[in-house]
Structure formats: C-alpha cells, structure tokens
Motif scaffolding. Sequence first.
Motif, PDB file in Angstrom:
ATOM      1  N   LEU A  47       0.820  -1.210   0.000  1.00 17.68           N
ATOM      2  CA  LEU A  47       0.000   0.000   0.000  1.00 17.68           C
ATOM      3  C   LEU A  47       0.854   1.261   0.000  1.00 17.68           C
ATOM      4  N   VAL A  48       1.884   1.274   0.831  1.00 18.77           N
ATOM      5  CA  VAL A  48       2.750   2.455   0.909  1.00 18.77           C
ATOM      6  C   VAL A  48       3.595   2.608  -0.344  1.00 18.77           C
ATOM      7  N   LEU A  49       4.182   1.505  -0.801  1.00 17.43           N
ATOM      8  CA  LEU A  49       5.084   1.578  -1.951  1.00 17.43           C
ATOM      9  C   LEU A  49       4.334   1.824  -3.258  1.00 17.43           C
ATOM     10  N   ALA A  50       3.054   1.476  -3.312  1.00 20.67           N
ATOM     11  CA  ALA A  50       2.252   1.787  -4.499  1.00 20.67           C
ATOM     12  C   ALA A  50       2.168   3.287  -4.729  1.00 20.67           C
ATOM     13  N   GLN A  51       2.340   4.067  -3.660  1.00 21.40           N
ATOM     14  CA  GLN A  51       2.302   5.521  -3.755  1.00 21.40           C
ATOM     15  C   GLN A  51       3.703   6.131  -3.763  1.00 21.40           C
ATOM     16  N   GLY A  52       4.722   5.288  -3.906  1.00 26.94           N
ATOM     17  CA  GLY A  52       6.085   5.802  -3.902  1.00 26.94           C
ATOM     18  C   GLY A  52       6.518   6.300  -2.548  1.00 26.94           C
ATOM     19  N   GLY A  53       5.914   5.754  -1.481  1.00 30.28           N
ATOM     20  CA  GLY A  53       6.218   6.197  -0.129  1.00 30.28           C
ATOM     21  C   GLY A  53       7.468   5.547   0.443  1.00 30.28           C
ATOM     22  N   ILE A  54       7.690   5.814   1.710  1.00 32.88           N
ATOM     23  CA  ILE A  54       8.886   5.367   2.424  1.00 32.88           C
ATOM     24  C   ILE A  54       8.535   4.200   3.339  1.00 32.88           C
ATOM     25  N   ILE A  55       9.314   3.135   3.252  1.00 32.78           N
ATOM     26  CA  ILE A  55       9.218   2.007   4.181  1.00 32.78           C
ATOM     27  C   ILE A  55      10.584   1.816   4.820  1.00 32.78           C
ATOM     28  N   LEU A  56      10.646   1.941   6.142  1.00 33.57           N
ATOM     29  CA  LEU A  56      11.880   1.743   6.903  1.00 33.57           C
ATOM     30  C   LEU A  56      11.697   0.577   7.856  1.00 33.57           C
ATOM     31  N   GLU A  57      12.666  -0.347   7.860  1.00 36.44           N
ATOM     32  CA  GLU A  57      12.577  -1.531   8.706  1.00 36.44           C
ATOM     33  C   GLU A  57      13.876  -1.726   9.479  1.00 36.44           C
ATOM     34  N   CYS A  58      13.785  -2.451  10.587  1.00 36.71           N
ATOM     35  CA  CYS A  58      14.938  -2.694  11.472  1.00 36.71           C
ATOM     36  C   CYS A  58      15.504  -1.387  12.026  1.00 36.71           C
ATOM     37  N   LEU A  59      14.636  -0.490  12.447  1.00 40.04           N
ATOM     38  CA  LEU A  59      15.100   0.755  13.056  1.00 40.04           C
ATOM     39  C   LEU A  59      15.585   0.501  14.478  1.00 40.04           C
ATOM     40  N   ASN A  60      16.393   1.407  14.972  1.00 36.03           N
ATOM     41  CA  ASN A  60      16.982   1.299  16.306  1.00 36.03           C
ATOM     42  C   ASN A  60      16.734   2.597  17.074  1.00 36.03           C
ATOM     43  N   ASN A  61      16.848   2.513  18.391  1.00 37.05           N
ATOM     44  CA  ASN A  61      16.815   3.688  19.271  1.00 37.05           C
ATOM     45  C   ASN A  61      15.510   4.481  19.220  1.00 37.05           C
ATOM     46  N   LEU A  62      14.418   3.833  18.873  1.00 38.70           N
ATOM     47  CA  LEU A  62      13.143   4.551  18.868  1.00 38.70           C
ATOM     48  C   LEU A  62      12.729   4.987  20.270  1.00 38.70           C
ATOM     49  N   ASP A  63      13.269   4.319  21.284  1.00 37.05           N
ATOM     50  CA  ASP A  63      12.982   4.709  22.661  1.00 37.05           C
ATOM     51  C   ASP A  63      13.609   6.042  23.026  1.00 37.05           C
TER      52      ASP A  63
END
Length: 233
Positions: free
Chosen positions: A186-202
């Motif tokens: 759904l996101v990539l169909a609109q040319g959006g951003i997908i980020l995975e395995c992020l760190n330090n969100l706390d």
Amino acid sequence: MQNIQFDRIVDLSHLITPDLPVWPNDPPVIFTTQASLQEDGYYLRNFSMGEHSATHMNAPNSFYPDAMGIDGYKPEALVRPAVVVDVQAHTCSNPDYVISAQDIELWEQVNGVIAPGSVVLFHTGWQSRWLEPGRFINADAQGLHFPGVGAAATRFLLEHRAIAGIGIDTHGVDPGQETSFACNRLVLAQGGIILECLNNLDRLPPTGSTLVIGVLRLQAGSGSPASVLAFVR
C-alpha cells in the motif's frame, strides 16, 4: 528556505555486522579483506549483503514490476517529519500483534493529529532483540512471529492522514504472520517510504523529530541499507 531546528541527533540505524539478523533465505553479510596495511599500504574490504538487510529502506520495485527503484527517490523526499507511536503495551505479551487504526486514534488523542507528509514510526520494543537473531526473527513451524502494521491502519494513515511513509523496529512493517505484505504494498504503491529494522526509537519523543534518510543509490535497487538520523527538537 527550510531549516531543521534540533537539540540533539539520534542515530536510528543498527551497526552492520556479519552476525546481524537476516530474513530467512536472504544472503548473509560478508566482509572480505582485499588489501591490508601490511601488504599493500592501505586497508580495503569488499562487502556483500542483501538489499533488505540491516536497517534498510524498501523501494516500490520490490513488489511491483517496472516500478521505481531505490535510486528514484529524490533527496527532498528523504527528509521528513516523524512521529513515534509506542505500542509496546500490546507487543510485549503478543508477538503477533497487528497494529490497528484504533492504536493510532488513541495516540492522536494525546499527541494531536498526525501531520501530512510525516513518517510514522512504530516502537514495538523489538529493537532490544537485535543482538539475538533467533529472537528477533522469531520463527517456528508456523512462520515468523513479530508485530507489524495492519492493512486497515495503513489505509487509514494513507487516506486520512496523507503520510509519507511508515517505519518500524522489527524486520518488517507487516506482521510476521502476514504473507501478503499489505502494508508494504500500500505504501510503496504511492512511492512512499518504508523503513525496517530501526533502532533507538525509545530515544525519540512522540513528536518533534525530523528524519534524514541516507540510502545507497543502487541502480534499480529493490531497497538499500539506510543510515537514518533523527534531528530532535
């Protein structure tokens, strides 16, 4: 002129090492010494890894034929305001938790409506498992078990909040048990951003951060390891 105002910078990327968690059947991370100080007078390594390993960004052509690769994102598209939705209260007891539109609505009751053009980051607590690849991937005979964003929540964010993308601290924005990859699609169909395995969100507040996303401009790449910095005010 646009200015980024900040008090501190948080690195949201994991260190790339040969023993990091990789998606089942994806290639391993390999470093090979090509030149040494002792023999050549300088130090140089070759490295190889999958385009969707470590902290990374996906591109539309990873799911859609003839779609844009990672090299197609314009630089200005990779600088975005971010919000952080903490769902640990659900995911700590349910590794298969599917993030819902209600989770977002409850977050907005406290923090305000998500602004258009934002990247929505979901803090599941999974980043704490990174150094234990088996627990991070969390696979058994029934498949992978980690939380992710449901299709309904993704549609809500795209259609009613006009977001720029979604990020998460697990190995996929889609729940591990979700095999249709609806959030990605759904996101990539609109040319959006997908980020995975992020760190330090706390280390990020719910609002007030600006992401600067650095990718390798791999020709027609399906994704790229990413250096993601959060400028926090």
